[in-house]
Each structure stands twice: as structure tokens, then as C-alpha cells.
Design an enzyme around this catalytic site. Structure first.
Site, short mmCIF file in Angstrom:
data_model
loop_
_atom_site.label_atom_id
_atom_site.label_comp_id
_atom_site.label_asym_id
_atom_site.label_seq_id
_atom_site.Cartn_x
_atom_site.Cartn_y
_atom_site.Cartn_z
N ARG A 4 0.84 -1.06 -0.01
CA ARG A 4 -0.10 0.07 0.15
C ARG A 4 0.84 1.31 -0.06
O ARG A 4 0.28 2.20 -0.46
CB ARG A 4 -0.88 -0.04 1.34
CG ARG A 4 -1.87 1.18 1.28
CD ARG A 4 -2.85 1.11 2.36
NE ARG A 4 -3.70 0.14 2.52
CZ ARG A 4 -3.89 -0.70 3.64
NH1 ARG A 4 -3.47 -0.23 4.77
NH2 ARG A 4 -4.77 -1.60 3.70
N TYR A 5 2.02 1.30 0.46
CA TYR A 5 2.95 2.32 0.62
C TYR A 5 4.13 1.97 -0.10
O TYR A 5 4.63 0.63 -0.57
CB TYR A 5 3.52 2.60 1.93
CG TYR A 5 2.25 2.75 3.06
CD1 TYR A 5 1.46 3.62 3.04
CD2 TYR A 5 2.14 1.68 3.88
CE1 TYR A 5 0.54 3.88 3.96
CE2 TYR A 5 0.80 1.88 4.64
CZ TYR A 5 0.17 2.83 4.83
OH TYR A 5 -0.74 2.99 5.68
N ARG A 10 7.31 0.15 1.92
CA ARG A 10 6.72 -1.06 2.73
C ARG A 10 5.85 -2.09 2.05
O ARG A 10 5.30 -1.63 1.30
CB ARG A 10 5.97 -0.57 3.93
CG ARG A 10 7.05 0.07 5.09
CD ARG A 10 6.19 1.41 5.92
NE ARG A 10 5.91 2.43 4.98
CZ ARG A 10 5.14 3.30 5.32
NH1 ARG A 10 4.41 3.24 6.51
NH2 ARG A 10 4.83 4.45 4.65
N CYS A 67 -3.12 -18.93 13.36
CA CYS A 67 -2.85 -18.09 14.44
C CYS A 67 -3.07 -19.16 15.66
O CYS A 67 -3.71 -19.96 15.61
CB CYS A 67 -3.70 -17.03 14.90
SG CYS A 67 -3.45 -15.85 13.47
N ARG A 85 -8.88 -9.27 9.51
CA ARG A 85 -8.52 -10.31 8.38
C ARG A 85 -9.09 -11.57 8.59
O ARG A 85 -9.13 -12.77 8.35
CB ARG A 85 -7.09 -10.81 8.17
CG ARG A 85 -6.08 -9.54 7.72
CD ARG A 85 -4.98 -9.95 6.98
NE ARG A 85 -4.40 -8.58 6.96
CZ ARG A 85 -3.12 -8.43 7.32
NH1 ARG A 85 -2.86 -9.26 8.45
NH2 ARG A 85 -2.68 -7.42 7.21
N ASP A 131 -11.71 -1.84 12.83
CA ASP A 131 -12.02 -1.62 11.52
C ASP A 131 -13.44 -2.04 11.12
O ASP A 131 -13.92 -2.45 12.05
CB ASP A 131 -11.05 -2.46 10.82
CG ASP A 131 -9.52 -1.98 10.53
OD1 ASP A 131 -9.44 -0.84 10.74
OD2 ASP A 131 -8.81 -2.83 10.58
N ASP A 176 -7.43 3.01 10.46
CA ASP A 176 -7.17 2.32 9.11
C ASP A 176 -8.32 2.50 8.37
O ASP A 176 -9.06 1.92 8.49
CB ASP A 176 -6.80 0.87 9.12
CG ASP A 176 -5.65 0.37 8.24
OD1 ASP A 176 -5.43 1.00 7.15
OD2 ASP A 176 -4.82 -0.34 8.63
N LYS A 221 -3.33 4.11 7.01
CA LYS A 221 -3.43 4.51 8.49
C LYS A 221 -3.46 6.21 8.54
O LYS A 221 -2.67 6.84 8.17
CB LYS A 221 -2.34 3.94 9.33
CG LYS A 221 -2.37 2.53 9.26
CD LYS A 221 -1.28 2.10 10.03
CE LYS A 221 -1.10 0.59 9.98
NZ LYS A 221 -0.46 -0.07 8.82
C1 LIG Z 1 0.04 -1.16 8.73
C2 LIG Z 1 0.51 -1.50 7.39
C3 LIG Z 1 1.89 -1.32 7.15
C4 LIG Z 1 2.53 -0.47 8.09
O1 LIG Z 1 2.47 0.75 8.43
P1 LIG Z 1 3.61 1.57 9.28
O2 LIG Z 1 2.74 2.65 9.75
O3 LIG Z 1 4.76 1.63 8.75
O4 LIG Z 1 3.51 0.56 10.58
C5 LIG Z 1 2.25 -1.71 5.89
N1 LIG Z 1 1.64 -1.98 4.94
C6 LIG Z 1 0.17 -2.44 5.23
C7 LIG Z 1 -0.67 -2.82 4.11
C8 LIG Z 1 -0.41 -2.05 6.40
O5 LIG Z 1 -1.51 -2.20 6.65
S1 SF4 Z 2 -5.66 -10.09 15.17
FE1 SF4 Z 2 -6.12 -12.02 13.59
S2 SF4 Z 2 -4.04 -12.27 12.76
FE2 SF4 Z 2 -3.86 -10.97 14.36
S3 SF4 Z 2 -3.45 -12.92 16.09
FE3 SF4 Z 2 -5.82 -12.28 16.17
S4 SF4 Z 2 -6.66 -13.62 14.66
FE4 SF4 Z 2 -4.32 -13.76 14.24
#
Ligand SMILES: *Cc1c(COP(=O)(O)O)cnc(C)c1O
Ligand code: SF4
Length: 429
Positions: free
Chosen positions: A125-126, A129, A138, A147, A306, A343, A350
Site C-alpha cells: 500500500r506504501y 513497505r 494463529c 482479516r 476496523d 485504518d 493509517k
Molecule cells: C500497517 C501497514 C503497514 C505498515 O505501516 P506502518 O505505519 O509503517 O507501521 C504496511 N503495509 C500495510 C498494508 C499495512 O496495513
Molecule cells: S488479530 Fe487476527 S491475525 Fe492477529 S493474532 Fe488475532 S486472529 Fe491472528
């Protein structure tokens, strides 16, 4: 990576009704400190629920669990004081019928992550990163998971083919210098599987830092073994972000897990989610943040929940987050104060929110307020433009904001803040 020795496949083997432990009441089983044992003995069925929470009627729980998967490690279940909605651990881990009730605004993928995936599992998205999903499993399935649509629905770890595709993409896109391993939880992979991913990502010269987002220090802290830590150290620099939401999650075991990681030189951060009825009180977040810093975990983000299907019952109004941020500033070390972020829907990323500290502005003065309600005039530097000069000497006896913004007065104090009282005592007046 779908090799024979995955921990998750070991788990399926264990479903055969064999071990004597199946009939034992929950407690400190001899293998309690083995993470494999914890993974294999997660609460997943109505029978498991009956065994661990006899007071609970499992029918409603199982109706919700059919829609969104349930798994609770015995360790995490053991943190529950009373199985019911007043218990934060219960709220975060046990399915409830509320998950089936939605508002018109929710969707399965509000962050539109699927639209930002150049190759399967890699979300970009960025520019600099990328978030790399290497597991769909999990240790515990948080009821508030963003998710939720896919995590735990099947439990699998990244395939060799997808790993190769993602690595090829990252090699071709040297702008990406920060790769966040996520999921699911990357630390449910075996050490060997995880090392395959880490060595592949580390071999890309343009990748500077690797981050691991994991809730395992909270939900299954025995996963942080000396062997894991030693393996991770070979791939530094690695930053680890975990996910504590409530002070009851800070236990001797989770403390030890964080200490092992911090001692090995991994900077630790925390990403909490603001959850109605769980941690949406200023005092709870204050205690959480204080205790996190004490275990060398820096509060990084406090997330607004979210707009995800199945988590509507956890959503707080944005004002609650702002109120909490207002409460923290001034009370807590700056090191302990996270950034409150939303987000944004539609993949907006974010967005940080905070209480407004700017009260008024003119070209020459900005009026700020502090957490006590003191209004203070900050004079801007003279860059050669015409500036208002304060007329005459001395301060105006009863200034208002206008006097501050025009430079006629420099501060307005609340009558009896505790800081002013401390100053008075010190000056003996
Ligand atoms: C949160 C996130 C990041 C990291 O964001 P930071 O603000 O640098 O911690 C990178 N990619 C995605 C898709 C995210 O959701
Ligand atoms: S928030 Fe979602 S991905 Fe993160 S530990 Fe919990 S269940 Fe797993």
C-alpha cells in the site's frame, strides 16, 4: 513450504482421540510449556468448551464459530477469570452471536487489501513497505481480527511457489525496504519454515528491515524458545510488533517471552485495538501502556476497530479514542503513548488522530493549549515580514484568546492546576 513436518499438520494428526490428557480438566499439564502441545490442544469444539468452561452453554458459541473459526490455546484460556462477557479474555477469544449481527457499513475486506496485492500474499500500500502474509493460522483467533474473512478458515502456511513469487517481486522493486511478515501469525510456522522465509527475504539486498507482527507473545508465549530467538538473531535487523490489548495479558510467561526477545536485541512494539467492553477505558489503556514500557515493549499504535464483518459489537466511536489520547498525554511518559490510528476504509491507509492542541493562529502567534487547559501563545519567528508588536509593556490583566493570538499576552493559566500548586509550594507563596 508445504512440507511434511509442518506444525499445523502435526496438529491434525493429534485429533485422533488418543492422549489421556483429553479427559483431564484444564490445568498445568506436564507439557504446558511446550508450544506444540499448546497448538495441539487448542479449544476448537463444543466438547473442548465444555471441558474448559463447564458453566458455558456451547451452542451459541458454536453457531458463531461456524461462521468465524475459533481456536484458543489452553494458556490463553487460563487467563480467563470468569467465562462471560465481563471478562476481557473471554470477549477477545470466545465467539458470540453478536458476530452474526452487522451494520450496513461493514465489509469483509474494508482495507481493500486484495486490491493492493501484486502477487498472492504480498500487500503493497506504501512505496517503501510491503506486508507479507506467510500464514493463515494463529495460535488464538481474536474475535476482533481485521482479516477475519480468511484467517483460520483454512490453516496453512505459505507455499514454496508463493514465497518465490513474492521474493521475485521484492527483488524487482528495490523501493521496498521494509518487509512486514504477517498473517495470521508468522510464529506458528516451525523454526525451519520461518527460517526459509527469513533467509529468502534477507537475501534481497534492498530489504533493510524485516518486521514480524505476532500475537504469540500474548497468546502462546512458550513459542519464544531459545532456539527460535537464536535463529531470528541471524536475520537482524528485525523489529517485532506484538498485540497486547489488556493488562491481564501481561503475565509472568508473556513477560519472559518479551524479555527473551528484548535481551536478544529485537526492538519490541505493540499494536493494540480499541475494543468496546474490553479496553475502551482511559484507565485500562493507561495501565496497559505503563506495564508495556516496563517490559520493554513500546506502545506503537492504538487502532480504531476496523469496519469488518463480524466485529461491529467491538466498535467504539472515534471520540472514545480521542478521549483516551487526551487522558494519556501529560499523565504518561511520552514513550508509553501510542499513536491512535484509523485504518481508513477503501484502502486509505493509517490516519493518525489526536485531540486538537491548536486553539487559534495568526501570522505572528499560534495559541496552543496543553493537557491542563493552559493556553499559551507561541511567537512565530520573524522572517522579515511585518509583525505585530506587543503594544506597551506588561501583560493584559484578563486576557482572552484574542490577546494571545495578537501577542498582547503570552499565557492563560487554569486557576488551580496541580502543577501550578506545586510551583506555588516550591516558591513558598
Ligand atoms: C500497517 C501497514 C503497514 C505498515 O505501516 P506502518 O505505519 O509503517 O507501521 C504496511 N503495509 C500495510 C498494508 C499495512 O496495513
Ligand atoms: S488479530 Fe487476527 S491475525 Fe492477529 S493474532 Fe488475532 S486472529 Fe491472528
Amino acid at each position: 513450504m508445504v512440507d511434511e513436518q509442518t506444525v499445523l499438520s502435526v496438529e491434525q494428526d493429534s485429533k485422533e482421540p488418543s492422549s489421556a490428557a483429553e479427559d483431564e480438566p484444564p490445568g498445568q499439564h506436564a507439557e504446558w510449556n511446550s508450544w506444540i502441545w499448546q497448538m495441539q490442544h487448542r479449544i476448537r469444539s463444543a466438547d473442548d468448551l465444555r471441558r474448559y468452561m463447564p458453566a458455558l452453554d456451547p451452542d451459541d458459541v458454536m453457531r458463531a464459530a461456524e461462521r468465524f473459526p475459533m481456536a484458543i490455546t489452553p494458556y490463553y484460556a487460563g487467563l480467563m477469570r470468569s467465562p462471560g462477557v465481563s471478562d476481557p479474555i473471554y470477549q477477545m477469544s470466545v465467539p458470540q452471536l453478536f458476530e452474526l449481527v452487522n451494520s450496513p457499513y461493514v465489509s469483509d475486506d474494508p482495507l481493500e487489501e486484495h486490491d493492493d496485492m501484486p502477487v498472492p500474499g504480498l500487500i503493497r500500500r506504501y512505496p517503501d513497505r510491503a506486508l507479507f502474509i506467510i500464514s493463515s493460522a494463529c495460535a488464538m483467533y481474536c474475535r476482533h481480527c481485521t482479516r477475519k474473512r480468511e484467517v483460520g478458515v483454512v490453516e496453512e502456511t505459505i507455499s514454496q511457489a508463493h514465497l518465490e513469487q513474492a521474493v521475485a517481486y521484492l527483488r524487482e522493486h528495490p523501493d521496498v525496504s521494509d518487509v512486514i511478515l504477517s498473517g495470521g501469525d508468522p510464529l506458528v510456522l516451525s523454526d525451519h519454515q520461518l527460517e526459509c522465509v527469513l533467509s529468502a527475504v534477507r537475501s534481497i539486498p534492498s530489504v533493510q528491515i524485516i518486521r514480524i507482527g505476532t500475537r504469540v507473545p500474548v497468546t502462546m508465549p512458550m513459542r519464544i524458545t531459545p532456539e527460535l530467538v537464536a535463529m531470528l538473531r541471524r536475520y537482524q535487523p528485525i523489529w517485532i510488533n506484538t498485540h497486547f490489548n489488556h493488562p491481564v495479558e501481561i503475565t509472568p510467561a508473556s513477560r519472559a517471552a518479551c524479555a527473551a526477545l528484548a535481551d536478544a536485541g529485537f526492538p519490541l512494539g505493540n499494536q493494540s485495538v480499541l475494543l468496546r467492553g474490553v479496553n475502551d477505558q482511559p484507565e485500562i489503556i493507561e495501565t496497559l501502556c505503563r506495564e508495556l514500557v516496563a517490559i520493554r515493549v513500546r506502545p506503537y499504535y492504538l487502532y480504531q476497530c476496523d469496519l469488518v464483518r463480524g466485529v461491529e459489537h467491538f466498535r467504539t466511536p472515534l471520540t472514545r479514542g480521542l478521549e483516551i489520547m487526551e487522558y494519556l498525554r501529560g499523565r504518561l511518559s511520552g514513550l508509553a503513548i501510542p499513536t491512535f490510528v484509523v485504518d481508513a476504509p477503501h484502502g486509505g491507509g493509517k490516519i493518525p488522530l489526536m485531540p486538537n492542541y491548536i486553539v487559534s493562529m495568526s501570522p505572528t502567534h499560534t495559541v496552543l493549549r496543553n493537557c491542563e487547559g493552559m493556553l499559551v501563545s507561541y511567537p512565530e519567528p520573524d522572517l522579515g515580514q511585518a509583525t505585530h508588536r506587543r503594544e506597551g509593556g506588561g501583560e493584559v490583566p484578563q486576557p482572552g484568546v484574542w490577546e494571545l493570538v495578537s501577542g498582547k499576552a503570552s499565557a492563560i493559566y487554569p486557576a488551580d492546576s496541580s502543577r501550578i500548586q506545586r510551583r506555588k509550594l516550591r516558591h513558598g507563596s
